[in-house]
Design a protein around this motif. Structure first.
Motif, PDB file in Angstrom:
ATOM      1  N   LEU A  50       1.345  11.700  -0.125  1.00  0.00           N
ATOM      2  CA  LEU A  50       0.825  11.677   1.018  1.00  0.00           C
ATOM      3  C   LEU A  50       1.562  11.119   2.073  1.00  0.00           C
ATOM      4  O   LEU A  50       1.945  11.291   3.352  1.00  0.00           O
ATOM      5  CB  LEU A  50      -0.181  10.781   1.156  1.00  0.00           C
ATOM      6  N   GLY A  51       2.251   9.928   1.523  1.00  0.00           N
ATOM      7  CA  GLY A  51       3.115   8.712   2.438  1.00  0.00           C
ATOM      8  C   GLY A  51       1.948   7.436   3.553  1.00  0.00           C
ATOM      9  O   GLY A  51       1.989   6.399   4.216  1.00  0.00           O
ATOM     10  N   ILE A  52       1.105   7.188   2.219  1.00  0.00           N
ATOM     11  CA  ILE A  52       0.143   5.939   2.687  1.00  0.00           C
ATOM     12  C   ILE A  52      -0.628   4.729   1.454  1.00  0.00           C
ATOM     13  O   ILE A  52       0.084   5.571   0.662  1.00  0.00           O
ATOM     14  CB  ILE A  52      -1.650   6.866   2.918  1.00  0.00           C
ATOM     15  N   SER A  53      -0.128   3.773   1.920  1.00  0.00           N
ATOM     16  CA  SER A  53      -0.916   2.683   0.933  1.00  0.00           C
ATOM     17  C   SER A  53      -2.494   2.057   1.536  1.00  0.00           C
ATOM     18  O   SER A  53      -2.733   2.882   2.814  1.00  0.00           O
ATOM     19  CB  SER A  53      -0.160   1.628   1.536  1.00  0.00           C
ATOM     20  N   LYS A  99     -19.088   3.451  -0.929  1.00  0.00           N
ATOM     21  CA  LYS A  99     -17.692   3.212  -1.573  1.00  0.00           C
ATOM     22  C   LYS A  99     -16.772   3.922  -0.280  1.00  0.00           C
ATOM     23  O   LYS A  99     -17.276   4.989  -0.175  1.00  0.00           O
ATOM     24  CB  LYS A  99     -16.777   2.948  -2.757  1.00  0.00           C
ATOM     25  N   GLY A 100     -15.549   4.086   0.487  1.00  0.00           N
ATOM     26  CA  GLY A 100     -14.578   4.422   1.133  1.00  0.00           C
ATOM     27  C   GLY A 100     -13.493   3.752   0.838  1.00  0.00           C
ATOM     28  O   GLY A 100     -12.567   2.921  -0.194  1.00  0.00           O
ATOM     29  N   ILE A 101     -12.067   5.108   1.346  1.00  0.00           N
ATOM     30  CA  ILE A 101     -10.683   3.907   1.100  1.00  0.00           C
ATOM     31  C   ILE A 101     -10.063   4.519   2.845  1.00  0.00           C
ATOM     32  O   ILE A 101      -9.597   4.478   3.442  1.00  0.00           O
ATOM     33  CB  ILE A 101     -10.025   4.967   1.000  1.00  0.00           C
ATOM     34  N   ARG A 102      -9.628   2.671   3.036  1.00  0.00           N
ATOM     35  CA  ARG A 102      -9.148   2.785   4.016  1.00  0.00           C
ATOM     36  C   ARG A 102      -7.568   2.711   4.327  1.00  0.00           C
ATOM     37  O   ARG A 102      -7.323   2.438   2.665  1.00  0.00           O
ATOM     38  CB  ARG A 102      -8.912   1.678   4.404  1.00  0.00           C
ATOM     39  N   VAL A 103      -7.322   3.636   5.003  1.00  0.00           N
ATOM     40  CA  VAL A 103      -5.581   3.920   4.926  1.00  0.00           C
ATOM     41  C   VAL A 103      -4.663   2.191   5.701  1.00  0.00           C
ATOM     42  O   VAL A 103      -5.127   1.593   6.470  1.00  0.00           O
ATOM     43  CB  VAL A 103      -5.428   4.753   6.096  1.00  0.00           C
ATOM     44  N   GLY A 118      -0.990  12.345  11.762  1.00  0.00           N
ATOM     45  CA  GLY A 118      -2.681  12.066  12.645  1.00  0.00           C
ATOM     46  C   GLY A 118      -3.309  10.788  11.860  1.00  0.00           C
ATOM     47  O   GLY A 118      -4.198  10.268  12.155  1.00  0.00           O
ATOM     48  N   LEU A 119      -2.344  10.576  10.793  1.00  0.00           N
ATOM     49  CA  LEU A 119      -3.523   9.743   9.751  1.00  0.00           C
ATOM     50  C   LEU A 119      -2.790   8.275  10.612  1.00  0.00           C
ATOM     51  O   LEU A 119      -1.656   7.748  10.908  1.00  0.00           O
ATOM     52  CB  LEU A 119      -3.137   9.388   8.484  1.00  0.00           C
ATOM     53  N   ARG A 120      -3.876   7.454  10.418  1.00  0.00           N
ATOM     54  CA  ARG A 120      -3.322   5.352  11.439  1.00  0.00           C
ATOM     55  C   ARG A 120      -3.957   4.534  10.350  1.00  0.00           C
ATOM     56  O   ARG A 120      -4.595   4.533   9.468  1.00  0.00           O
ATOM     57  CB  ARG A 120      -4.496   5.351  12.548  1.00  0.00           C
ATOM     58  N   SER A 121      -3.136   3.826  10.843  1.00  0.00           N
ATOM     59  CA  SER A 121      -3.414   2.378   9.822  1.00  0.00           C
ATOM     60  C   SER A 121      -5.374   2.665  10.125  1.00  0.00           C
ATOM     61  O   SER A 121      -5.492   2.240  11.591  1.00  0.00           O
ATOM     62  CB  SER A 121      -2.602   1.775   9.443  1.00  0.00           C
ATOM     63  N   GLY A 122      -5.613   1.360   9.453  1.00  0.00           N
ATOM     64  CA  GLY A 122      -7.434   1.294   9.824  1.00  0.00           C
ATOM     65  C   GLY A 122      -7.984   2.856   9.572  1.00  0.00           C
ATOM     66  O   GLY A 122      -9.272   2.375  10.154  1.00  0.00           O
ATOM     67  N   ASP A 123      -8.236   3.885   9.245  1.00  0.00           N
ATOM     68  CA  ASP A 123      -9.525   5.529   8.947  1.00  0.00           C
ATOM     69  C   ASP A 123      -9.568   4.257   7.620  1.00  0.00           C
ATOM     70  O   ASP A 123      -9.159   4.175   6.922  1.00  0.00           O
ATOM     71  CB  ASP A 123      -7.902   5.977   8.941  1.00  0.00           C
ATOM     72  N   ILE A 124     -10.493   5.405   7.388  1.00  0.00           N
ATOM     73  CA  ILE A 124     -10.812   5.022   6.899  1.00  0.00           C
ATOM     74  C   ILE A 124     -11.717   6.157   5.908  1.00  0.00           C
ATOM     75  O   ILE A 124     -12.004   7.300   6.460  1.00  0.00           O
ATOM     76  CB  ILE A 124     -12.867   4.352   6.615  1.00  0.00           C
ATOM     77  N   ILE A 125     -10.835   6.919   4.965  1.00  0.00           N
ATOM     78  CA  ILE A 125     -10.965   8.099   4.212  1.00  0.00           C
ATOM     79  C   ILE A 125     -13.106   7.763   3.052  1.00  0.00           C
ATOM     80  O   ILE A 125     -12.969   7.009   2.678  1.00  0.00           O
ATOM     81  CB  ILE A 125     -10.550   8.102   3.594  1.00  0.00           C
TER      82      ILE A 125
END
Length: 837
Positions: free
Chosen positions: A64-67, A85-89, A102-109
């Motif tokens: 995916l290319g995310i931490s 619980k969620g997952i923060r990018v 379009g994913l950005r740092s700070g987005d919450i999955i």
């Protein structure tokens, strides 16, 4: 290799001409130092034979290319209400599928394929990776995310400190940029208030999965780290052994994937990044050779018996700081020109002062105020700040400093700091003032760089005198505050020399005892059992400057609270003790600590020494009864400020030593910092840690612990010790020989790697005992970066070792593709020869 210098014997005769010690004792002392330094000057062999690593393969992975990191997500946006619980990018890799869609740092999955996430932090992260694992290349992953959008408005009125704090905290970069722009447009004296609106929105993003690429490293703002590799061997014997063992047994081989990850940092280098620290992390198989070379370069400054080369030491540190041209053509040699040696010293101090001024030419008045008042410490992961200046402000000022001129200014003093010059100076002063040698003050005059004071041989009390050059010819003296303390612009250069006596250096104010905040500070004590006591920024430490404390002999005691005993931030701090059984105690942040763009060095050549670093700050993990340390060979950076750590080095050349430190100590690096603890000789040493100790690394850091010999004891009060790496970092732990005992504590020790990291643990000989939560060689988990970790634990030598959890002698175990433990019947080279096709 640093050869053993023998058990310590008291060294009572002073170095200076006023001493009455016996010739035989001086010869014995010279022989002890010569043995301890014989091979320090050329570095350790650390393996003797080197090979090239065979080409390795990797299995493609979907990417995916995310931490990411698990977080609490408030229900219905109510911060005070219930949460799940969620997952923060945390980060989005450049040119990745996540970035393209379009994913950005700070987005919450908060949902995957329409299903809300649930469970604990580990469970929600596992849900994501399970969803990735169920797909093929080209398939899309549908993510439900929550994103916060911020709108900033410019308003008239006052901006109170409380409002400013809210703007910086809540509106982040947009508000800060708007505030800067508004203030720039406003007339002088006007105030501007901002009002921001934050909105939460839910989005659905489809991200296709692609095969994980092996990316090339980004360009670095510092010199290329690869330049360090030209003069070191390719890889170690352990690298060849691991690669051969895996390939001949048909095991999946993660080494290439891990190394590619370490060399493919997603973020470009910040202005503080040191190229050697980058090289140590990117090329972990060569880390021991890189450290060996640096220990040799530093040791070369002390290779001659009973003398030293300040110029060689400062040049070695300038190269570490990526300033290899510092001092070239600066004219560091001494020309008498009819001057006395005291006049030559004054001229050298004046020349250094002129060069320091050039180093700070580009600073504004506001920058100068920040520099003058700065006592910054790491804001995250370490102690609370000791001053009011934020690290970011200091680092912005640091980018404007001419660092080459800074090191050149220190090198301008080198010729008048050598032992032979100082002893000749002592003889001249004693002869000139023979009739009044016991007077408290022999000389008090204005020199080219400021006040010069020369004191006699009586017991003097120096009550915080402000002098650019202070010399004391002998006696059991007391120094109160202000000794060898440099602050720019008022006192940019301060040099103090004490020739003999059991002296007490005591400071209640910050910045003392060879400490600089924007300048050059040097303290040389040539003899005596001395006592050093200070609060902060002291005992060979510097912020935006260079501090050097050199104690030539005696059983000395160094005590401080924080930022003491070889600490550098935006500069270099050096504490070099050349003889005696010494004690080093600090509450936190000390004993060879390199903060952002800094070099911190503590060098001890002989004696049975004691190092203690904890007790001032409770640890950051909330563990009852445990403290932060940060030091004893630690390079520490600030991840939140994106300020890479420096290089922290602790070298102890000989003796039976004891090291005790809190979290983050004893050879390790955090956020692009590099830390080294190098312990030479055959002494039986003791290491006591708590968490992140004894060859550790975390968050893009690199760390190494090397112990040359002796029956050593390694223990931790909690866990995470003895060769561990976490989050795109690299660690190396090597004990060359001896009957050693290891206690790994509650978790993750003795060759452990996770989150796309590399860990190497090697014990090269002796009948050893291993205890703790698990046997050596631990790998995973790896959810942060969708990558792979590699952990290798090797016990060589063929002796009958003891393992608490049932590991066998002369056996090899691979735990999946992540970790490998090898207990060899002989040496590593012998094993390679036996397995050669």
């Amino acid at each position: 290799m640093i050869t053993h210098g023998g058990n310590h014997e008291p060294q009572s005769p002073p170095v200076g001409g006023g001493g009455d010690g016996g010739v035989a004792e001086r010869r014995r002392r010279r022989r002890r130092r010569a043995r301890a330094l014989l091979l320090l000057a050329v570095g350790a062999t650390a393996g003797a034979v080197w090979y090239r690593l065979p080409a390795l393969h990797e299995t493609p992975r979907l990417w995916l290319g995310i931490s990411i990191i698990a977080v609490d997500v408030p229900e219905n946006g109510d911060v005070d209400g219930a949460s799940r619980k969620g997952i923060r990018v945390d980060r989005v890799a450049a040119e990745s599928p996540a970035a393209a869609h379009g994913l950005r740092s700070g987005d919450i999955i908060e949902a995957i394929d329409g299903r809300p996430l649930g469970g604990s932090g580990d469970q929600v992260i596992q849900e994501l990776w399970d969803a990735v694992g169920d797909r093929h290349e080209g398939d899309a992953l549908r993510l439900g995310i929550v994103r916060e959008e911020t709108t900033v408005h410019r308003l008239a009125g006052d901006l109170s400190p409380e409002a400013a704090a809210r703007v910086r905290t809540d509106l982040l970069e947009q508000a800060e940029a708007a505030l800067r722009g508004a203030l720039a447009e406003a007339p002088p004296g006007a105030t501007v208030a901002l009002q921001g609106q934050r909105q939460r929105q839910s989005l659905t993003v489809d991200v296709p999965l692609v095969a994980r690429p092996l990316r090339a490293p980004r360009a670095s703002a510092s010199p290329p780290p690869e330049r360090w590799l030209a003069a070191v061997p390719a890889v170690s014997l352990e690298a060849v052994l691991a690669a051969r063992w895996l390939s001949t047994r048909g095991r999946p081989n993660p080494i290439a994937s891990v190394l590619a990850e370490l060399r493919a940092e997603d973020r470009p280098a910040d202005a503080c990044r040191l190229s050697l620290a980058a090289a140590a992390r990117r090329y972990p198989w060569q880390m021991l050779a890189l450290a060996q070379r640096q220990v040799g370069e530093i040791g070369a400054a002390f290779a001659a018996t009973d003398t030293w080369s300040s110029a060689a030491l400062l040049r070695a540190l300038a190269v570490l700081a990526d300033e290899p041209r510092a001092g070239i053509g600066a004219g560091t040699g001494t020309t008498t020109g009819g001057r006395t040696r005291l006049e030559q010293m004054e001229v050298a101090v004046g020349r250094s002062r002129t060069m320091i001024t050039r180093a700070f030419d580009d600073l504004s008045e506001a920058d100068r105020q920040i520099l003058a008042t700065s006592l910054a410490t790491p804001a995250k992961g370490g102690a609370a700040a000791t001053g009011e200046i934020a690290p970011r402000q200091l680092l912005e000022v640091a980018e404007k400093i001419d660092h080459e001129a800074l090191y050149a200014a220190a090198l301008a003093l080198a010729s008048v700091l050598e032992r032979d010059f100082l002893l000749a100076l002592e003889r001249e002063l004693r002869a000139e003032h023979a009739a009044h040698l016991t007077d408290p003050v022999l000389v008090d005059r204005a020199g080219p760089a400021g006040r010069t004071v020369v004191s006699g041989t009586a017991r003097n009390r120096h009550r915080g005198e402000v002098a650019a050059l202070a010399i004391d010819l002998g006696g059991d003296d007391v120094y109160a505050d202000g000794t060898a303390a440099a602050r720019w612009p008022g006192m940019p250069v301060a040099v103090a020399v004490d020739f003999a006596g059991d002296d007490a250096y005591q400071a209640t104010a910050a910045v003392a005892q060879a400490a600089a905040v924007g300048g050059i500070a040097v303290l040389v004590d040539l003899a005596g059992d001395d006592s050093y006591l200070a609060t902060t920024v002291a005992q060979g430490s510097a912020i935006a400057g260079i501090g050097l404390l050199l104690d030539a002999a005696g059983d000395d005691a160094y005590r401080g609270q924080e930022l003491t005993q070889g600490v550098g931030q935006v500069g270099a701090g050096i504490l070099a003790d050349l003889g005696g059984a010494d004690t080093y105690e600090a509450g936190a942040l000390g004993q060879g600590l390199g903060l952002s763009r800094g070099i911190g060095l503590l060098l001890d050549l002989t004696g049975n020494d004691r190092y203690y670093l904890k007790g001032r700050y409770a640890n950051d993990y909330g563990d009852p009864g445990l403290y932060n340390g940060l030091g004893q060979g630690c390079g520490f950076g600030d991840r939140d400020e994106e300020a890479s750590g420096g290089a922290g080095i602790l070298i102890d050349a000989a003796g039976h030593d004891r090291f005790e430190g809190g979290h983050f100590s004893q050879g390790g690096g955090v956020y692009h910092g590099w830390g080294v603890l190098w312990n030479g000789g055959d002494g039986d040493d003791t290491y006591v840690g708590s968490r992140y100790n004894q060859g550790f690394s975390a968050h893009f850091g690199a760390g190494l612990l090397y112990d040359e010999g002796g029956d050593d004891r390694y223990s931790t009060l909690q866990g995470a010790a003895q060769g561990l790496a976490w989050d795109l970092s690299a660690s190396v732990f090597v004990d060359a020989r001896g009957r050693d005992t290891y206690w790994g504590g509650e978790f993750f020790s003795q060759g452990a790697a996770a989150q796309s990291a590399f860990a190497l643990f090697v014990d090269r000989g002796g009948q050893d005992r291993y205890g703790g939560a698990d046997d050596p060689g631990i790998g995973g988990p790896n959810e942060y970066h969708e990558g792979t970790s590699f952990a290798l634990a090797v016990d060589a030598g063929g002796d009958a070792d003891e393992y608490e959890h049932g590991a066998q002698n002369n056996d090899a175990v691979a735990r999946g593709e992540l970790a490998l433990r090898l207990d060899l019947a002989g040496t590593v080279s012998g094993e390679l020869a036996a397995e050669a096709p």
